[in-house]
Design an enzyme around this catalytic site. Sequence first.
Site, PDB file in Angstrom:
ATOM      1  N   ASP A 203       0.856  -1.185   0.000  1.00  0.00           N
ATOM      2  CA  ASP A 203       0.000   0.000   0.000  1.00  0.00           C
ATOM      3  C   ASP A 203       0.894   1.238   0.000  1.00  0.00           C
ATOM      4  O   ASP A 203       1.461   1.618   1.020  1.00  0.00           O
ATOM      5  CB  ASP A 203      -0.895   0.007   1.235  1.00  0.00           C
ATOM      6  CG  ASP A 203      -1.861   1.189   1.246  1.00  0.00           C
ATOM      7  OD1 ASP A 203      -1.685   2.109   0.431  1.00  0.00           O
ATOM      8  OD2 ASP A 203      -2.789   1.180   2.068  1.00  0.00           O
ATOM      9  N   HIS A 208       0.573   7.818   4.263  1.00  0.00           N
ATOM     10  CA  HIS A 208       1.201   7.059   5.337  1.00  0.00           C
ATOM     11  C   HIS A 208       2.712   7.263   5.397  1.00  0.00           C
ATOM     12  O   HIS A 208       3.388   6.601   6.190  1.00  0.00           O
ATOM     13  CB  HIS A 208       0.878   5.578   5.166  1.00  0.00           C
ATOM     14  CG  HIS A 208      -0.587   5.302   5.037  1.00  0.00           C
ATOM     15  ND1 HIS A 208      -1.479   5.525   6.062  1.00  0.00           N
ATOM     16  CD2 HIS A 208      -1.333   4.850   3.989  1.00  0.00           C
ATOM     17  CE1 HIS A 208      -2.697   5.220   5.662  1.00  0.00           C
ATOM     18  NE2 HIS A 208      -2.641   4.810   4.413  1.00  0.00           N
ATOM     19  N   ILE A 223      -0.294   9.066   8.995  1.00  0.00           N
ATOM     20  CA  ILE A 223      -1.080   8.179   9.843  1.00  0.00           C
ATOM     21  C   ILE A 223      -0.800   6.723   9.498  1.00  0.00           C
ATOM     22  O   ILE A 223      -0.268   6.413   8.438  1.00  0.00           O
ATOM     23  CB  ILE A 223      -2.586   8.477   9.719  1.00  0.00           C
ATOM     24  CG1 ILE A 223      -3.084   8.172   8.298  1.00  0.00           C
ATOM     25  CG2 ILE A 223      -2.879   9.930  10.086  1.00  0.00           C
ATOM     26  CD1 ILE A 223      -4.595   8.329   8.136  1.00  0.00           C
ATOM     27  N   GLY A 226      -5.249   1.703   8.376  1.00  0.00           N
ATOM     28  CA  GLY A 226      -6.293   1.050   9.154  1.00  0.00           C
ATOM     29  C   GLY A 226      -6.134  -0.457   9.179  1.00  0.00           C
ATOM     30  O   GLY A 226      -6.360  -1.109  10.204  1.00  0.00           O
TER      31      GLY A 226
END
Length: 302
Positions: A203, A208, A223, A226
């Site tokens: 990803d 991120h 961040i 998830g």
Amino acid sequence: MTHSLFQKMGAPPIDVAQVTSAPPVRTEVTWDDRDVRLYHLALGAGVPETDERELAYVYERHARGLAVLPTFGTVAGGTGGIGFQVFDLPGVHLDLAQALHGGQEITVHRPLPAAARATAVTHVPAVYDKGRAAVLVQESTLLDEDERPLLTQRNHIFVQGAGGFGGDRGPSDPTPVPDRAPDHLFDLPTMRQQALLYRLTGDWNPLHADPTTARTAGYDRPILHGLCTFGMAVKAVTDRLLRSDPTRVTGCRTRFAGVFFPGETLRLHLWHHPDGHGYLLRATAPDRDDAVVLSHAAITVR
């Protein structure tokens, strides 16, 4: 994982009839033990490095064989999540810039092997009308070489501005957590570089990794994905309540309710499921007044 989508010019964002009637997309998927070990390391496995239960996740020559968490299926093949081919399907006119990966469900049909050649079969069974927004449900089943299902996952993709088409609002919320203190409370430390490590599973969203992208999105720093926090939660339950046996997990689900920053502590609030076959879960960030990170979560076990 958080995504954004901007509507492409000249077309409605989602043609519900077209996308739900489109034939499934078949994608070849391969992985080996290195992919599995990297995934587990990205969740924080291997601490302490002398613990036999931790080594089972990261050492390919472990006496009991390499353990594989079912959540590895979300990154199998290095795609950052099998089944995210939705943007290539007929009837979907979106590009990555403003949509939210709102939730995840996984049903385990048989334990994932440490290495495999498989096929992901993906389609959109439903698009729910939430008023101003739509929730596009993308289902992907991972099949082994004999076409036997290994796991099925459903990605719930929240698309702002795509609702109001008069469709079904979707099912009601699943079993809520009890209004009492949790039966178990676990605090999980995370690494400040954890998002950078988890990106190596496939990803590559700059949210991120890139501070400028994060600030543009309204955050003071990048961040954590998830799916990384969710994987950590499933691993913790497996290790602490299922004797480190991931084959006991038959399914799991969550909503991604809030952001989590690498380096924070992830706090898991767990209740025994009313049916006796698993746990209800909520995850919070105690460093920020227990802000909710994962909600409506559950792990079912055999």
